[in-house]
Each structure stands twice: as structure tokens, then as C-alpha cells.
Design a protein around this motif. Structure first.
Motif, PDB file in Angstrom:
ATOM      1  N   LEU A 114       9.341  -2.442  -9.285  1.00  0.00           N
ATOM      2  CA  LEU A 114       8.340  -3.359  -8.738  1.00  0.00           C
ATOM      3  C   LEU A 114       7.216  -2.575  -8.064  1.00  0.00           C
ATOM      4  O   LEU A 114       6.028  -2.901  -8.223  1.00  0.00           O
ATOM      5  CB  LEU A 114       9.002  -4.311  -7.739  1.00  0.00           C
ATOM      6  CG  LEU A 114       8.078  -5.310  -7.030  1.00  0.00           C
ATOM      7  CD1 LEU A 114       7.369  -6.206  -8.041  1.00  0.00           C
ATOM      8  CD2 LEU A 114       8.874  -6.159  -6.035  1.00  0.00           C
ATOM      9  N   CYS A 115       7.575  -1.533  -7.332  1.00  0.00           N
ATOM     10  CA  CYS A 115       6.569  -0.684  -6.686  1.00  0.00           C
ATOM     11  C   CYS A 115       5.685  -0.001  -7.733  1.00  0.00           C
ATOM     12  O   CYS A 115       4.474   0.147  -7.536  1.00  0.00           O
ATOM     13  CB  CYS A 115       7.254   0.376  -5.824  1.00  0.00           C
ATOM     14  SG  CYS A 115       8.026  -0.243  -4.320  1.00  0.00           S
ATOM     15  N   ARG A 116       6.289   0.414  -8.844  1.00  0.00           N
ATOM     16  CA  ARG A 116       5.502   1.075  -9.889  1.00  0.00           C
ATOM     17  C   ARG A 116       4.516   0.092 -10.525  1.00  0.00           C
ATOM     18  O   ARG A 116       3.398   0.470 -10.855  1.00  0.00           O
ATOM     19  CB  ARG A 116       6.430   1.668 -10.944  1.00  0.00           C
ATOM     20  CG  ARG A 116       5.682   2.387 -12.048  1.00  0.00           C
ATOM     21  CD  ARG A 116       6.596   3.234 -12.899  1.00  0.00           C
ATOM     22  NE  ARG A 116       7.076   4.400 -12.174  1.00  0.00           N
ATOM     23  CZ  ARG A 116       7.760   5.389 -12.727  1.00  0.00           C
ATOM     24  NH1 ARG A 116       8.057   5.347 -14.007  1.00  0.00           N
ATOM     25  NH2 ARG A 116       8.164   6.409 -12.007  1.00  0.00           N
ATOM     26  N   ILE A 117       4.925  -1.160 -10.693  1.00  0.00           N
ATOM     27  CA  ILE A 117       4.019  -2.178 -11.225  1.00  0.00           C
ATOM     28  C   ILE A 117       2.839  -2.367 -10.277  1.00  0.00           C
ATOM     29  O   ILE A 117       1.678  -2.450 -10.695  1.00  0.00           O
ATOM     30  CB  ILE A 117       4.771  -3.513 -11.425  1.00  0.00           C
ATOM     31  CG1 ILE A 117       5.786  -3.369 -12.568  1.00  0.00           C
ATOM     32  CG2 ILE A 117       3.799  -4.655 -11.719  1.00  0.00           C
ATOM     33  CD1 ILE A 117       6.764  -4.521 -12.673  1.00  0.00           C
ATOM     34  N   ALA A 118       3.129  -2.435  -8.965  1.00  0.00           N
ATOM     35  CA  ALA A 118       2.070  -2.590  -7.970  1.00  0.00           C
ATOM     36  C   ALA A 118       1.148  -1.380  -7.969  1.00  0.00           C
ATOM     37  O   ALA A 118      -0.075  -1.509  -7.840  1.00  0.00           O
ATOM     38  CB  ALA A 118       2.688  -2.799  -6.581  1.00  0.00           C
ATOM     39  N   GLU A 152       2.527  -8.293  -2.049  1.00  0.00           N
ATOM     40  CA  GLU A 152       3.361  -9.247  -1.313  1.00  0.00           C
ATOM     41  C   GLU A 152       4.810  -9.192  -1.802  1.00  0.00           C
ATOM     42  O   GLU A 152       5.755  -9.232  -1.000  1.00  0.00           O
ATOM     43  CB  GLU A 152       2.807 -10.664  -1.473  1.00  0.00           C
ATOM     44  CG  GLU A 152       1.497 -10.909  -0.741  1.00  0.00           C
ATOM     45  CD  GLU A 152       0.968 -12.317  -0.963  1.00  0.00           C
ATOM     46  OE1 GLU A 152       1.726 -13.147  -1.515  1.00  0.00           O
ATOM     47  OE2 GLU A 152      -0.187 -12.596  -0.588  1.00  0.00           O
ATOM     48  N   ALA A 153       4.986  -9.106  -3.126  1.00  0.00           N
ATOM     49  CA  ALA A 153       6.334  -9.043  -3.693  1.00  0.00           C
ATOM     50  C   ALA A 153       7.052  -7.767  -3.262  1.00  0.00           C
ATOM     51  O   ALA A 153       8.255  -7.783  -2.975  1.00  0.00           O
ATOM     52  CB  ALA A 153       6.252  -9.127  -5.217  1.00  0.00           C
ATOM     53  N   VAL A 154       6.313  -6.661  -3.212  1.00  0.00           N
ATOM     54  CA  VAL A 154       6.892  -5.379  -2.803  1.00  0.00           C
ATOM     55  C   VAL A 154       7.366  -5.443  -1.353  1.00  0.00           C
ATOM     56  O   VAL A 154       8.490  -5.029  -1.033  1.00  0.00           O
ATOM     57  CB  VAL A 154       5.870  -4.240  -2.978  1.00  0.00           C
ATOM     58  CG1 VAL A 154       6.299  -2.993  -2.205  1.00  0.00           C
ATOM     59  CG2 VAL A 154       5.703  -3.893  -4.450  1.00  0.00           C
ATOM     60  N   VAL A 155       6.522  -5.953  -0.468  1.00  0.00           N
ATOM     61  CA  VAL A 155       6.875  -6.039   0.952  1.00  0.00           C
ATOM     62  C   VAL A 155       8.092  -6.933   1.144  1.00  0.00           C
ATOM     63  O   VAL A 155       9.004  -6.615   1.924  1.00  0.00           O
ATOM     64  CB  VAL A 155       5.674  -6.562   1.771  1.00  0.00           C
ATOM     65  CG1 VAL A 155       6.088  -6.816   3.217  1.00  0.00           C
ATOM     66  CG2 VAL A 155       4.525  -5.566   1.722  1.00  0.00           C
ATOM     67  N   GLU A 156       8.134  -8.053   0.426  1.00  0.00           N
ATOM     68  CA  GLU A 156       9.262  -8.975   0.541  1.00  0.00           C
ATOM     69  C   GLU A 156      10.552  -8.306   0.077  1.00  0.00           C
ATOM     70  O   GLU A 156      11.601  -8.458   0.710  1.00  0.00           O
ATOM     71  CB  GLU A 156       8.991 -10.220  -0.310  1.00  0.00           C
ATOM     72  CG  GLU A 156       9.994 -11.343  -0.120  1.00  0.00           C
ATOM     73  CD  GLU A 156       9.969 -11.943   1.271  1.00  0.00           C
ATOM     74  OE1 GLU A 156      11.015 -12.463   1.710  1.00  0.00           O
ATOM     75  OE2 GLU A 156       8.909 -11.885   1.932  1.00  0.00           O
ATOM     76  N   ASP A 171       0.803  -0.640   2.097  1.00  0.00           N
ATOM     77  CA  ASP A 171       2.126  -1.187   1.803  1.00  0.00           C
ATOM     78  C   ASP A 171       2.715  -0.581   0.533  1.00  0.00           C
ATOM     79  O   ASP A 171       3.896  -0.239   0.488  1.00  0.00           O
ATOM     80  CB  ASP A 171       2.049  -2.712   1.658  1.00  0.00           C
ATOM     81  CG  ASP A 171       1.869  -3.402   2.996  1.00  0.00           C
ATOM     82  OD1 ASP A 171       2.541  -3.004   3.960  1.00  0.00           O
ATOM     83  OD2 ASP A 171       1.060  -4.340   3.088  1.00  0.00           O
ATOM     84  N   ILE A 172       1.894  -0.447  -0.502  1.00  0.00           N
ATOM     85  CA  ILE A 172       2.410   0.049  -1.780  1.00  0.00           C
ATOM     86  C   ILE A 172       2.810   1.517  -1.670  1.00  0.00           C
ATOM     87  O   ILE A 172       3.880   1.919  -2.143  1.00  0.00           O
ATOM     88  CB  ILE A 172       1.365  -0.152  -2.892  1.00  0.00           C
ATOM     89  CG1 ILE A 172       1.138  -1.660  -3.116  1.00  0.00           C
ATOM     90  CG2 ILE A 172       1.812   0.519  -4.183  1.00  0.00           C
ATOM     91  CD1 ILE A 172       0.057  -1.976  -4.117  1.00  0.00           C
ATOM     92  N   THR A 173       1.976   2.336  -1.032  1.00  0.00           N
ATOM     93  CA  THR A 173       2.299   3.759  -0.877  1.00  0.00           C
ATOM     94  C   THR A 173       3.574   3.948  -0.060  1.00  0.00           C
ATOM     95  O   THR A 173       4.472   4.690  -0.461  1.00  0.00           O
ATOM     96  CB  THR A 173       1.144   4.510  -0.207  1.00  0.00           C
ATOM     97  OG1 THR A 173      -0.022   4.408  -1.025  1.00  0.00           O
ATOM     98  CG2 THR A 173       1.483   5.972   0.003  1.00  0.00           C
ATOM     99  N   ALA A 174       3.659   3.268   1.085  1.00  0.00           N
ATOM    100  CA  ALA A 174       4.836   3.403   1.954  1.00  0.00           C
ATOM    101  C   ALA A 174       6.093   2.886   1.261  1.00  0.00           C
ATOM    102  O   ALA A 174       7.161   3.510   1.341  1.00  0.00           O
ATOM    103  CB  ALA A 174       4.605   2.652   3.261  1.00  0.00           C
ATOM    104  N   ALA A 175       5.964   1.754   0.571  1.00  0.00           N
ATOM    105  CA  ALA A 175       7.126   1.168  -0.102  1.00  0.00           C
ATOM    106  C   ALA A 175       7.591   2.023  -1.267  1.00  0.00           C
ATOM    107  O   ALA A 175       8.794   2.224  -1.464  1.00  0.00           O
ATOM    108  CB  ALA A 175       6.786  -0.242  -0.586  1.00  0.00           C
ATOM    109  N   TYR A 176       6.646   2.534  -2.047  1.00  0.00           N
ATOM    110  CA  TYR A 176       7.041   3.344  -3.211  1.00  0.00           C
ATOM    111  C   TYR A 176       7.734   4.622  -2.766  1.00  0.00           C
ATOM    112  O   TYR A 176       8.767   5.009  -3.326  1.00  0.00           O
ATOM    113  CB  TYR A 176       5.820   3.678  -4.073  1.00  0.00           C
ATOM    114  CG  TYR A 176       6.186   4.084  -5.483  1.00  0.00           C
ATOM    115  CD1 TYR A 176       5.905   3.268  -6.555  1.00  0.00           C
ATOM    116  CD2 TYR A 176       6.848   5.285  -5.732  1.00  0.00           C
ATOM    117  CE1 TYR A 176       6.268   3.621  -7.842  1.00  0.00           C
ATOM    118  CE2 TYR A 176       7.208   5.650  -7.008  1.00  0.00           C
ATOM    119  CZ  TYR A 176       6.919   4.819  -8.073  1.00  0.00           C
ATOM    120  OH  TYR A 176       7.297   5.186  -9.331  1.00  0.00           O
TER     121      TYR A 176
END
Length: 356
Positions: free
Chosen positions: A136-140, A205-209, A232-237
Motif C-alpha cells: 500500500l505504501c508503494r502504491i502511495a 489516508e489509507a496508508v495512515v489508517e 506520511d508516505i515517507t515515514a510510513a514506507y
């Protein structure tokens, strides 16, 4: 010594090859399991034949490997190893390309490892849930990449048509302004940018959730969010790739895992630092380099990291621009700074009381 088994994995079938405790091929086993269905039933048959025999298994990393690893693990297989393809030169550099040959060489690598000689690096195989978050993170991340690509097309169009645009082409009102332009080309590009922006926001939003529901990744995500310009995307990935900071003994191990270390060439009395090893996840590496650039560019506030970059770069970007020096940014300096940032990340993640 345990039996060393190599598994050459493909979508429909897998090939097993084993060396016994005495180092000799297990002829009966190798003949019987030359072709096994790459599913639960096929692997169960192999497990039943082996019984309680002590075995070490080695596979080459590929898209199918994760699924096979999870099946084998679920069946009770133990001592499962997955090797990076780049390290398996007896396979990748060989002109002989058969499943039996690859399985035999994997078993040979495993046999050597049993003698405490490491000829390959092992891959970390995450859980299916962790993999879903990572995907999901890669998609974002791809939406971020696509948005940057469209912005570059818009700036190119503006330049070729003699127009100027002062904004960053990142906000809703800018997209609406582009869609209301007289130029049909700009209107079309504005619609593309707006659609990509909406997809990016939805993916974020989906990544954070998803990351909030993961007990291992969420503390890492929260800590990395303290770093300026870590979205959000960088930190989550990065959290999805790291998963557990305790896997790494020191920051050098983390940097090597992310591929932000130079490849070494040591011959005779000379030792050279070459390009990056580029091991690990390329999307995580891309996001980390982008975040590093935002921390050291002209608009970034002064910091120890920015000063470190200026030292490696032969001056800050502003100083090199004022001096009319060709090349405002040296890529080796940016990579060295990214490596420094990884050391800071490691300190933050291993010492909860520390903050940016």
C-alpha cells in the motif's frame, strides 16, 4: 550436521535438491522431488518424507518466494533461509539454466553456510500483513512519483509557451486555476494533476489508517514523523521496510539494508569507494534521498545535517550559486548526507527519549 536443501521456486512447480549429513546427494529424495507443485499439498508431501529430520532450506529471493515462505512456515518448516539473487553468482553467472542445476547450487550454498562460511546475505521475510502495508505504501509512493512527473510536464509546457507560474503546482486551487486556463494543453495537464492529487490524498489516508493498526510499525512511523519534511508516505514506507529496529545491530547495518552505502573495491594496496550498493528496497531509497534533499536545499532551515551537507558539497547550494560554481549539488554529498540521516534515524528509534 543438518541436511542442506535447496529449493528452486517457480509459479507452478518447485525443484528440491538435498545433500545429506555426510555431504553426499540424497539420490532418492532428489529424484522423487524433482518436480513438486508449488502449493500446500506439494510441500506437505516433502515434509512428510523428511519427518523429524533436521534440515536447513535455502531459496532465492523472487516475487513467488514470499508466498512459498509463508506456506512452508505455516506447515512447520524450520530453518528457512532466503538469499539475495545478486549474491548467488554460481547461479546468476552460469550459462547452465535448469531448475535442477539451480536447486543443486542452492543446496551447495546452504551446505557451505552450515560450515559457518557466509557466501550470501539473507533476506528478511515479513508477515503477510506487513507486506500488505508495504505494498500500500508503494502504491502511495507511485502516486507521489506520478504527480512529480506531471508537474515537470506542466513546467515544460509553460516554458515552451512563454508562460510563468510562481506556485509549486501542489494545491487544489492551483489545479483549478490550470483547468480554467485558455490553453487547452494546460487544461488537460491540470485535470491530470488534479486526478493524481486526489489519488495521492486517498492513498495517503489509507496508508495512515493501515499503519495505525500495526503495533510494530506505528511507533517507528510516529518517531520518523518528527523529522522535518518527512511526510506520511515517507515515514510510513520506511516504517514498513524497517518493521523492527531491533533487527539492526547498529546504524551501519540499517544503512546497508537500505542500500545507502558505497560499494567497496579493494585490490592489492588500493581501496576505492564505488557507486551505491543499491541493495534493499529501491522505493524506500528514493523516498529517503528526496527527504534528504528537502532538508538541505536553499529553503530548509539551518541544521547540523545541512552544515554536514555543505561541508561534503564544497559549500551550500546558495554559496555555490553565488560563486557561479557549475553543479550546485554533488550527488555523492547528497548520498553521504542521506547516510548521516540514517544514523540520526537509528538514534531516534533506539532511544525513545531522544527527539529531533
Amino acid at each position: 550436521m543438518a541436511i542442506a536443501i535447496g529449493i528452486d521456486v517457480h509459479k507452478k512447480t518447485s525443484t528440491f535438491f538435498a545433500y545429506g549429513e555426510d555431504g553426499e546427494p540424497l539420490e532418492e529424495f532428489n529424484k522423487r522431488f524433482k518436480r513438486v507443485a508449488s502449493n500446500r499439498d506439494g510441500y506437505t508431501e516433502v515434509l512428510v518424507w523428511l519427518g523429524n529430520t533436521d534440515c536447513d532450506f535455502l531459496m532465492e529471493n523472487s516475487t513467488k518466494t514470499h508466498d512459498v515462505y509463508w506456506i512452508l512456515q505455516g506447515l512447520g518448516y524450520k530453518n528457512l533461509y532466503v538469499a539475495h539473487s545478486v549474491d548467488l553468482k554460481r547461479i546468476t553467472k552460469s550459462s547452465k539454466k535448469t531448475d535442477q542445476f539451480d536447486a543443486e547450487k542452492l543446496a551447495t550454498y546452504m551446505r557451505v553456510k552450515q560450515q559457518n562460511i557466509d557466501q550470501f546475505r539473507t533476506c528478511y521475510i515479513c508477515t503477510p500483513e506487513d507486506m500488505r502495508i508495504r505494498r500500500l505504501c508503494r502504491i502511495a509512493k507511485q502516486e507521489l512519483f506520478d504527480m512529480g512527473r506531471i508537474r515537470r510536464r506542466i513546467r515544460s509546457h509553460l516554458l515552451l509557451t512563454g508562460r510563468e507560474w510562481m506556485g509549486g503546482l501542489n494545491t487544489k486551487w492551483e489545479c483549478e486555476a490550470l483547468m480554467n486556463e485558455d490553453d487547452p494543453g494546460l487544461r488537460h495537464l491540470g485535470r491530470q494533476l488534479n486526478e493524481c492529487r486526489l489519488r495521492r490524498d486517498a492513498a495517503e489516508e489509507a496508508v495512515v489508517e493501515a499503519i495505525k493498526g500495526n503495533e510494530k510499525m506505528f511507533p517507528i512511523y510516529e518517531k520518523l514523523k518528527e523529522i522535518p519534511n518527512f511526510g506520511d508516505i515517507t515515514a510510513a514506507y520506511l516504517a514498513a521496510v524497517i518493521v523492527d529496529i531491533d533487527r539492526f545491530e547498529n546504524p551501519k547495518k540499517l544503512a546497508a539494508y537500505l542500500g545507502i552505502v558505497p560499494r567497496m573495491r579493494d585490490s592489492g594496496e588500493t581501496e576505492n569507494h564505488c557507486g551505491l550498493t543499491r541493495s534493499g528496497d529501491p522505493a524506500a531509497r528514493w523516498l529517503l534521498i528526496q527527504a534528504t534533499f528537502r532538508l538541505v536545499n536553499s529553503s530548509a532551515p539551518d541544521s547540523q545535517l545541512k552544515a554536514f551537507f555543505a561541508e561534503k558539497n564544497g559549500g551550500s547550494i546558495e554559496e555555490r550559486k553565488e560563486a557561479d560554481t557549475s553543479g550546485l549539488l554533488k550527488r555523492p554529498a547528497l548520498v553521504a548526507t542521506a547516510n548521516k540521516l540514517i544514523h540520526i534515524m537509528f538514534a531516534l528509534l533506539t532511544h525513545p527519549d531522544r527527539h529531533w
